[in-house]
Design an enzyme around this catalytic site. Structure first.
Site, short mmCIF file in Angstrom:
data_model
loop_
_atom_site.label_atom_id
_atom_site.label_comp_id
_atom_site.label_asym_id
_atom_site.label_seq_id
_atom_site.Cartn_x
_atom_site.Cartn_y
_atom_site.Cartn_z
N GLY A 1 0.65 -1.43 0.13
CA GLY A 1 0.20 -0.71 -0.08
C GLY A 1 1.06 1.58 -0.16
O GLY A 1 0.59 2.43 0.56
N GLY B 1 -2.19 -2.77 8.87
CA GLY B 1 -2.65 -2.18 9.58
C GLY B 1 -4.49 -1.83 8.96
O GLY B 1 -4.75 -1.06 8.86
N THR B 2 -4.08 -2.45 7.60
CA THR B 2 -5.50 -2.56 6.70
C THR B 2 -6.40 -2.58 7.54
O THR B 2 -6.95 -3.02 8.46
CB THR B 2 -5.41 -3.01 6.03
N ALA C 1 -3.33 -4.14 14.08
CA ALA C 1 -3.90 -3.43 15.11
C ALA C 1 -4.58 -2.28 14.66
O ALA C 1 -4.60 -2.56 13.32
CB ALA C 1 -3.27 -2.40 16.11
N HIS D 1 -13.90 10.95 9.89
CA HIS D 1 -12.98 10.99 9.62
C HIS D 1 -12.53 11.61 8.37
O HIS D 1 -13.70 11.99 7.42
CB HIS D 1 -12.26 9.16 8.76
N LYS E 1 -12.35 8.19 2.84
CA LYS E 1 -12.05 6.78 3.30
C LYS E 1 -13.09 5.88 3.11
O LYS E 1 -14.81 6.35 3.16
CB LYS E 1 -12.25 7.15 4.98
P1 NAD Z 1 -5.17 4.91 0.50
O1 NAD Z 1 -6.41 4.49 -0.29
O2 NAD Z 1 -4.64 6.14 0.62
O3 NAD Z 1 -3.88 3.60 0.47
C1 NAD Z 1 -4.17 2.28 0.26
C2 NAD Z 1 -3.24 1.81 -0.92
O4 NAD Z 1 -2.62 0.69 -0.78
C3 NAD Z 1 -3.30 2.22 -2.56
O5 NAD Z 1 -1.85 3.29 -3.13
C4 NAD Z 1 -3.83 1.47 -3.26
O6 NAD Z 1 -3.14 1.24 -4.07
C5 NAD Z 1 -2.96 0.63 -2.79
N1 NAD Z 1 -3.46 -1.22 -2.78
C6 NAD Z 1 -4.85 -0.85 -2.83
N2 NAD Z 1 -5.08 -2.65 -3.24
C7 NAD Z 1 -3.27 -3.75 -3.51
C8 NAD Z 1 -2.87 -4.78 -3.41
N3 NAD Z 1 -3.51 -5.30 -3.70
N4 NAD Z 1 -1.56 -4.62 -3.29
C9 NAD Z 1 -0.69 -3.60 -3.07
N5 NAD Z 1 -1.43 -1.81 -2.25
C10 NAD Z 1 -2.03 -2.31 -2.76
O7 NAD Z 1 -5.77 4.06 2.16
P2 NAD Z 1 -5.09 4.93 3.20
O8 NAD Z 1 -5.62 6.12 3.59
O9 NAD Z 1 -2.47 5.29 3.43
O10 NAD Z 1 -5.43 3.79 4.23
C11 NAD Z 1 -5.22 2.65 3.85
C12 NAD Z 1 -5.91 1.58 4.92
O11 NAD Z 1 -5.10 1.71 6.19
C13 NAD Z 1 -6.83 1.26 5.02
O12 NAD Z 1 -7.54 0.01 4.76
C14 NAD Z 1 -6.86 2.72 6.73
O13 NAD Z 1 -8.49 2.21 6.79
C15 NAD Z 1 -6.03 1.99 7.44
N6 NAD Z 1 -5.33 2.33 7.97
C16 NAD Z 1 -5.12 2.01 9.56
C17 NAD Z 1 -4.34 2.72 9.90
C18 NAD Z 1 -4.65 2.06 11.41
O14 NAD Z 1 -3.89 2.52 12.68
N7 NAD Z 1 -4.63 0.92 11.71
C19 NAD Z 1 -4.13 3.95 9.56
C20 NAD Z 1 -4.50 4.49 8.75
C21 NAD Z 1 -5.39 4.33 7.92
#
Ligand code: NAD
Length: 244
Positions: free
Chosen positions: A8, A75-76, A99, A132, A136
């Site tokens: 990601g 984190g996803t 988490a 958010h 999101k």
């Molecule tokens: P985003 O949409 O900006 O980024 C996600 C990235 O993942 C994109 O670049 C996308 O192209 C890529 N992606 C999609 N499918 C993929 C695959 N099969 N293989 C590799 N990469 C792939 O989202 P974001 O804001 O960066 O958030 C990402 C995730 O993290 C979300 O699920 C969000 O809810 C979560 N998140 C978790 C925390 C935490 O602390 N646990 C904090 C913030 C965000």
């Protein structure tokens, strides 16, 4: 030195992870993987993978980590029960930290929520509010879902029965067994969470507000450095921080 791969990597969190990793002397990023890249071709160089991609991607990433004996930090958010169970089963083979939120402040909020719920007892009505940014994709947030799990556990409620997502129409009076859940979306809000405890004559609100993704990124990097020296198993950020 801990060698890391970020999945990601072109996302909002991926960019924060790459930027923050450069400030950790013990960490070295050996792969940045996004849509169209092949994790299998670089994974051998890594000790751990940090996944902040999309819920549909996590299962195959975890499968590859298990096959190659690599630690995994997830984190996803937004996984359904089937995905969650399949990924969690792989923690029997590798150290896995999972988490919904990697910030130290939010993990303190988790701890405080458990404590406050125990202290206040069954008379207080429980509601969770999260806000958010407009981009999101999942709702409610994974962090809000964790807060609801903690509330349900601490009050011995069935989460499935207790959860009320928003309210609309003639819903009738609220029962003591409900956990209300409300998701706000707008602007560039990085992540706000509030737990409301409401009783006749008083109300307690516990609020955390994140203003930078670096707080999640630094927590996930810390979790990866910690995970590589742990035995196989499923760990929480509370365990990484020594809160549990
Ligand atoms: P985003 O949409 O900006 O980024 C996600 C990235 O993942 C994109 O670049 C996308 O192209 C890529 N992606 C999609 N499918 C993929 C695959 N099969 N293989 C590799 N990469 C792939 O989202 P974001 O804001 O960066 O958030 C990402 C995730 O993290 C979300 O699920 C969000 O809810 C979560 N998140 C978790 C925390 C935490 O602390 N646990 C904090 C913030 C965000």
């Amino acid at each position: 030195m801990t060698n890391l791969i970020i999945t990601g990597s072109r996302g909002r969190m991926g960019e924060a992870l790459l930027r923050c990793a450069a400030n950790h002397p013990g960490l070295n990023v050996v792969g940045a993987i996004d849509v169209g890249d092949d994790l299998a071709s670089v994974i051998d160089a890594a000790d751990a993978v940090i996944d902040f991609s999309f819920h549909e991607a996590t299962r195959s990433i975890a499968q590859l980590c298990a096959e190659k004996a690599k630690a995994l930090v997830i984190g996803t958010t937004g996984h359904d029960q089937a995905d969650r169970a399949a990924v969690e089963a792989l923690a029997a083979r590798i150290p896995m930290v999972w988490a919904s939120n990697y910030s130290t402040g939010v993990n303190t909020l988790f701890w405080l929520t458990r404590k406050a719920t125990e202290i206040l007892g069954p008379d207080f009505d429980l509601e969770v509010i999260e806000m958010h940014h407009r981009m999101k994709r999942d709702a409610p947030s994974g962090t809000a879902a964790t807060l609801a799990e903690i509330l349900a556990e601490s009050r011995a409620l069935s989460l499935e029965n207790a959860l009320k997502h928003g309210r609309e129409g003639i819903v009738g009076a609220r029962t003591r067994e409900e956990i209300g859940m409300h998701s706000l979306r707008g602007g560039d809000v990085v992540g706000d969470h509030t737990v409301v405890y409401a009783n006749d004559g008083e109300r307690l609100e516990l609020t955390h507000k994140a203003s930078s993704r670096d707080t999640f990124a630094n927590g996930a990097l810390r979790a990866a450095a910690w995970a590589v020296s742990q035995p196989a198993g499923l760990y929480s950020m509370q365990q990484v921080l020594g809160l549990e």
